[in-house]
Design a protein around this motif. Structure first.
Motif, PDB file in Angstrom:
ATOM      1  N   LYS A 132       1.574   7.587  -3.199  1.00 21.22           N
ATOM      2  CA  LYS A 132       2.742   6.823  -2.746  1.00 21.22           C
ATOM      3  C   LYS A 132       3.946   7.734  -2.553  1.00 21.22           C
ATOM      4  O   LYS A 132       4.730   7.560  -1.615  1.00 21.22           O
ATOM      5  CB  LYS A 132       3.065   5.723  -3.758  1.00 21.22           C
ATOM      6  N   GLU A 133       4.098   8.700  -3.450  1.00 23.56           N
ATOM      7  CA  GLU A 133       5.219   9.640  -3.319  1.00 23.56           C
ATOM      8  C   GLU A 133       5.110  10.429  -2.019  1.00 23.56           C
ATOM      9  O   GLU A 133       6.116  10.735  -1.382  1.00 23.56           O
ATOM     10  CB  GLU A 133       5.246  10.590  -4.519  1.00 23.56           C
ATOM     11  N   ARG A 134       3.899  10.762  -1.629  1.00 23.67           N
ATOM     12  CA  ARG A 134       3.685  11.513  -0.392  1.00 23.67           C
ATOM     13  C   ARG A 134       3.973  10.666   0.847  1.00 23.67           C
ATOM     14  O   ARG A 134       4.298  11.190   1.903  1.00 23.67           O
ATOM     15  CB  ARG A 134       2.233  12.003  -0.306  1.00 23.67           C
ATOM     16  N   ASN A 135       3.821   9.338   0.710  1.00 22.36           N
ATOM     17  CA  ASN A 135       3.869   8.469   1.883  1.00 22.36           C
ATOM     18  C   ASN A 135       5.008   7.445   1.818  1.00 22.36           C
ATOM     19  O   ASN A 135       4.846   6.309   2.281  1.00 22.36           O
ATOM     20  CB  ASN A 135       2.532   7.759   2.063  1.00 22.36           C
ATOM     21  N   GLY A 136       6.125   7.851   1.246  1.00 20.05           N
ATOM     22  CA  GLY A 136       7.308   6.994   1.267  1.00 20.05           C
ATOM     23  C   GLY A 136       7.161   5.694   0.510  1.00 20.05           C
ATOM     24  O   GLY A 136       7.791   4.691   0.873  1.00 20.05           O
ATOM     25  N   GLY A 137       6.320   5.685  -0.530  1.00 19.91           N
ATOM     26  CA  GLY A 137       6.237   4.511  -1.385  1.00 19.91           C
ATOM     27  C   GLY A 137       5.178   3.492  -1.001  1.00 19.91           C
ATOM     28  O   GLY A 137       5.144   2.405  -1.582  1.00 19.91           O
ATOM     29  N   PHE A 138       4.308   3.801  -0.047  1.00 21.36           N
ATOM     30  CA  PHE A 138       3.261   2.831   0.307  1.00 21.36           C
ATOM     31  C   PHE A 138       1.932   3.556   0.496  1.00 21.36           C
ATOM     32  O   PHE A 138       1.869   4.775   0.652  1.00 21.36           O
ATOM     33  CB  PHE A 138       3.626   2.071   1.584  1.00 21.36           C
ATOM     34  N   LEU A 139       0.851   2.764   0.458  1.00 14.16           N
ATOM     35  CA  LEU A 139      -0.492   3.284   0.670  1.00 14.16           C
ATOM     36  C   LEU A 139      -0.955   2.918   2.068  1.00 14.16           C
ATOM     37  O   LEU A 139      -0.830   1.776   2.500  1.00 14.16           O
ATOM     38  CB  LEU A 139      -1.467   2.703  -0.366  1.00 14.16           C
ATOM     39  N   SER A 140      -1.504   3.885   2.758  1.00  9.63           N
ATOM     40  CA  SER A 140      -1.966   3.653   4.113  1.00  9.63           C
ATOM     41  C   SER A 140      -3.252   2.825   4.103  1.00  9.63           C
ATOM     42  O   SER A 140      -4.137   3.059   3.280  1.00  9.63           O
ATOM     43  CB  SER A 140      -2.227   4.987   4.820  1.00  9.63           C
ATOM     44  N   PRO A 141      -3.371   1.838   4.994  1.00  8.65           N
ATOM     45  CA  PRO A 141      -4.625   1.061   5.091  1.00  8.65           C
ATOM     46  C   PRO A 141      -5.756   1.854   5.720  1.00  8.65           C
ATOM     47  O   PRO A 141      -6.893   1.395   5.760  1.00  8.65           O
ATOM     48  CB  PRO A 141      -4.218  -0.122   5.976  1.00  8.65           C
ATOM     49  N   PHE A 142      -5.462   3.060   6.204  1.00 15.06           N
ATOM     50  CA  PHE A 142      -6.464   3.853   6.904  1.00 15.06           C
ATOM     51  C   PHE A 142      -7.108   4.920   6.019  1.00 15.06           C
ATOM     52  O   PHE A 142      -7.854   5.761   6.500  1.00 15.06           O
ATOM     53  CB  PHE A 142      -5.827   4.519   8.131  1.00 15.06           C
ATOM     54  N   GLY A 143      -6.798   4.891   4.725  1.00 12.51           N
ATOM     55  CA  GLY A 143      -7.404   5.865   3.828  1.00 12.51           C
ATOM     56  C   GLY A 143      -6.379   6.810   3.235  1.00 12.51           C
ATOM     57  O   GLY A 143      -5.190   6.766   3.581  1.00 12.51           O
ATOM     58  N   TYR A 144      -6.833   7.662   2.338  1.00 15.46           N
ATOM     59  CA  TYR A 144      -5.940   8.569   1.627  1.00 15.46           C
ATOM     60  C   TYR A 144      -5.510   9.729   2.519  1.00 15.46           C
ATOM     61  O   TYR A 144      -6.218  10.137   3.429  1.00 15.46           O
ATOM     62  CB  TYR A 144      -6.627   9.087   0.365  1.00 15.46           C
ATOM     63  N   SER A 145      -4.335  10.264   2.219  1.00 14.69           N
ATOM     64  CA  SER A 145      -3.729  11.245   3.113  1.00 14.69           C
ATOM     65  C   SER A 145      -4.280  12.656   2.906  1.00 14.69           C
ATOM     66  O   SER A 145      -4.126  13.499   3.776  1.00 14.69           O
ATOM     67  CB  SER A 145      -2.205  11.257   2.927  1.00 14.69           C
ATOM     68  N   THR A 146      -4.895  12.944   1.765  1.00 16.05           N
ATOM     69  CA  THR A 146      -5.466  14.275   1.535  1.00 16.05           C
ATOM     70  C   THR A 146      -6.877  14.150   0.982  1.00 16.05           C
ATOM     71  O   THR A 146      -7.236  13.146   0.352  1.00 16.05           O
ATOM     72  CB  THR A 146      -4.618  15.109   0.545  1.00 16.05           C
ATOM     73  N   ALA A 147      -7.661  15.182   1.210  1.00 13.07           N
ATOM     74  CA  ALA A 147      -9.044  15.181   0.727  1.00 13.07           C
ATOM     75  C   ALA A 147      -9.094  15.160  -0.795  1.00 13.07           C
ATOM     76  O   ALA A 147     -10.003  14.557  -1.388  1.00 13.07           O
ATOM     77  CB  ALA A 147      -9.781  16.401   1.265  1.00 13.07           C
ATOM     78  N   ASN A 148      -8.119  15.794  -1.437  1.00  9.31           N
ATOM     79  CA  ASN A 148      -8.132  15.846  -2.895  1.00  9.31           C
ATOM     80  C   ASN A 148      -7.852  14.472  -3.503  1.00  9.31           C
ATOM     81  O   ASN A 148      -8.484  14.076  -4.487  1.00  9.31           O
ATOM     82  CB  ASN A 148      -7.102  16.859  -3.399  1.00  9.31           C
ATOM     83  N   VAL A 149      -6.906  13.747  -2.946  1.00  9.10           N
ATOM     84  CA  VAL A 149      -6.627  12.391  -3.425  1.00  9.10           C
ATOM     85  C   VAL A 149      -7.861  11.519  -3.252  1.00  9.10           C
ATOM     86  O   VAL A 149      -8.236  10.758  -4.152  1.00  9.10           O
ATOM     87  CB  VAL A 149      -5.420  11.801  -2.672  1.00  9.10           C
ATOM     88  N   ALA A 150      -8.500  11.623  -2.101  1.00 12.49           N
ATOM     89  CA  ALA A 150      -9.712  10.840  -1.850  1.00 12.49           C
ATOM     90  C   ALA A 150     -10.812  11.195  -2.836  1.00 12.49           C
ATOM     91  O   ALA A 150     -11.523  10.317  -3.341  1.00 12.49           O
ATOM     92  CB  ALA A 150     -10.190  11.072  -0.415  1.00 12.49           C
ATOM     93  N   ALA A 151     -10.961  12.488  -3.142  1.00 14.77           N
ATOM     94  CA  ALA A 151     -12.010  12.929  -4.069  1.00 14.77           C
ATOM     95  C   ALA A 151     -11.803  12.335  -5.454  1.00 14.77           C
ATOM     96  O   ALA A 151     -12.752  11.872  -6.095  1.00 14.77           O
ATOM     97  CB  ALA A 151     -12.033  14.450  -4.140  1.00 14.77           C
ATOM     98  N   VAL A 152     -10.551  12.353  -5.938  1.00  8.75           N
ATOM     99  CA  VAL A 152     -10.259  11.825  -7.277  1.00  8.75           C
ATOM    100  C   VAL A 152     -10.479  10.320  -7.321  1.00  8.75           C
ATOM    101  O   VAL A 152     -11.158   9.798  -8.218  1.00  8.75           O
ATOM    102  CB  VAL A 152      -8.816  12.168  -7.686  1.00  8.75           C
TER     103      VAL A 152
END
Length: 513
Positions: free
Chosen positions: A363-383
């Protein structure tokens, strides 16, 4: 064949509503639910007895529902037992992680005015003696999915019943990841389950603890050499000629040949004593350099470094972890469980704390919201994918314990941190292990298991890693890995020479094992 029997009701507490009874509580699915928000049995400081919190694989203060409930008692004894039944399945690296985690756990408890009692021996005897000494009434312990740990809980409960008062009881607790009302309705498809988009529950903060005002011997945390000696002195340990089969695996032979060709003798390298100095850097990587360890704060700092891998850093400790990340990234996202999996399995940090911190960073990376299209980085997605997946397989394992299907009583074995399903039939005769073929699972032998056992055989059937309802981690799958799994299963679970029966690739794996 019943998996577990329990002499009398246990209590189960949870932050979430009741999600279905386990095999230990299915006889009393309603009365055995104890919610932290609305407890069915209110604890009054004036009349409550002493509580014992038995740490097993929940070595933390943060996000610990059992600690929250136990802290309501006027006196509390946090306890860790060095028990062969648990430690014998740990590698040297895991033992090292345990010691560092216990040091940090004791420090965290002391900061709250409490302490951590250290004991050696069988948990049932240690807990029975402690209950008598402190007049304990409630022993808090985390609910388990692994068969041998569920057996341990049964034995402890049976031992408490036989104490002079017979009033002390086990209080099971869990850390709910999803708000699931009925575990029996859990989807058997991970993809279908994830489509539900269930919210993850929030972590709880560490409670204020009652002071350690009792005159007790709290014990000393051993050195790694002392702990390894204790583990090796296990009176129930298999004969050396049998357990040494581990050293004769195909993979071990290949690794030793490779090391010799490079002029590096592995046996000499492994004989170097591990120094247990407290690391100065904030992210702690074990002496073998394979995993991240330490206390909860170190794991959280390591997680922060992992999530920020693509951002770069001038911090030495984060750069060290980034180097380990690159070496462990054999597949996209595979590095997370390799580096942090052992800490998660030891409960140094909870899965939902990991998820919470990951989503907060996203959320900090994306202005306080989560994208409906998936995580913004591979590491976030992996975790996120790793903790959600491992939690689903844990729930699937719990569901298997309460299944109405009695033909195949399912047991759970943890191998290298991953949950493996197997079944057992028969009580006498030679041991036989059935291994399925490629794309199948233990039910492949549904028409054979009982027929073979009725012929005076004890039969095991296993679903190997990556198949059926056994866990499917993000790892590189090889025939040697599956062969090592079978070898360890025979040693740790079957415990004796066994007749091997395999179909297709299952037969080939037995040759490699």
């Amino acid at each position: 064949m019943a998996l577990l029997s329990i002499p009398r009701p246990l209590f189960l507490l949870s932050l979430a509503p009741h999600i279905g009874s386990s095999s230990r509580t299915r006889r009393h699915p309603c009365s055995c639910s104890l919610s932290l928000q609305q407890p069915t049995r209110r604890l009054q400081k004036s009349d409550a007895g002493s509580a014992i919190l038995w740490f097993k694989q929940d070595l933390r203060v943060d996000d610990h529902p059992g600690l929250v409930q136990a802290a309501k008692f006027p006196s509390l004894v946090p306890l860790y037992v060095f028990d062969h039944q648990i430690l014998s399945r740990y590698s040297d690296e895991m033992l090292e992680l345990v010691l560092f985690a216990l040091e940090d756990l004791r420090l965290s408890l002391k900061e709250q005015g409490s302490n951590l009692m250290i004991r050696f021996g069988n948990a049932e005897n240690v807990i029975k003696d402690l209950v008598l000494k402190v007049k304990g009434t409630d022993v808090f312990a985390e609910e388990e999915v692994e068969y041998h740990l569920r057996q341990m809980l049964d034995v402890v409960e049976e031992t408490l019943v036989k104490t002079p008062s017979g009033t002390a009881k086990i209080v099971l607790w869990r850390t709910p990841f999803y708000d699931i009302k009925n575990l029996k309705e859990l989807s058997s498809s991970y993809e279908e389950f994830m489509k539900l988009k269930l919210p993850v529950t929030s972590p709880v903060v560490a409670p204020t603890l009652p002071g350690a005002n009792m005159e007790l011997d709290w014990g000393i945390i051993p050195t790694l050499d002392e702990l390894k000696k204790f583990v090796n002195d296990n009176p129930t340990k298999l004969k050396e000629s049998w357990s040494s089969i581990r050293d004769l695996s195909t993979e071990s032979i290949l690794l030793k040949k490779l090391a010799k060709s490079r002029g590096n003798n592995l046996s000499n390298k492994s004989s170097v004593p591990i120094q247990r100095k407290r690391p100065q850097n904030t992210v702690f990587v074990t002496s073998k350099g394979n995993v991240v360890g330490g206390g909860t704060s170190k794991i959280l700092n390591g997680l922060a470094a992992y999530l920020r891998y693509l951002e770069g850093t001038g911090r030495d400790d984060w750069q060290e972890l980034h180097e380990k990340l690159r070496n462990a990234e054999v597949k996209e996202g595979a590095s997370f469980l390799q580096l942090f999996g052992p800490a998660l399995n030891l409960g140094i940090i909870s899965k939902r704390r990991v998820h919470y911190e990951t989503i907060k960073y996203e959320k900090e990376r994306n202005g306080g919201f989560l994208s409906p299209f998936g995580y913004s980085t591979a590491n976030v997605a992996a975790v996120a994918d790793a903790v959600c997946s491992t939690e689903w397989y844990r729930l699937l394992g719990l569901k298997s314990q309460i299944s109405d299907e009695v033909k195949y009583p399912i047991r759970i074995w943890r191998w290298n941190g991953y949950l493996i399903q197997y079944t057992v039939a028969g009580s006498e005769g030679p041991a036989t292990l059935l291994v399925h073929g490629f794309g199948a699972f233990l039910e492949h032998y549904r028409d054979n298991i009982h027929n073979i056992s009725e012929g005076r055989n004890r039969v095991w059937a296993i679903t190997v890693l990556g198949f059926g309802k056994s866990e499917k981690p993000n790892v590189v799958y090889t025939e040697l890995m599956w062969a090592e799994l079978l070898r360890d299963f025979v040693i740790e679970v079957v415990g004796e020479p066994v007749h091997l029966v395999g179909n297709s690739i299952g037969g080939m794996l037995q040759v490699l094992a």
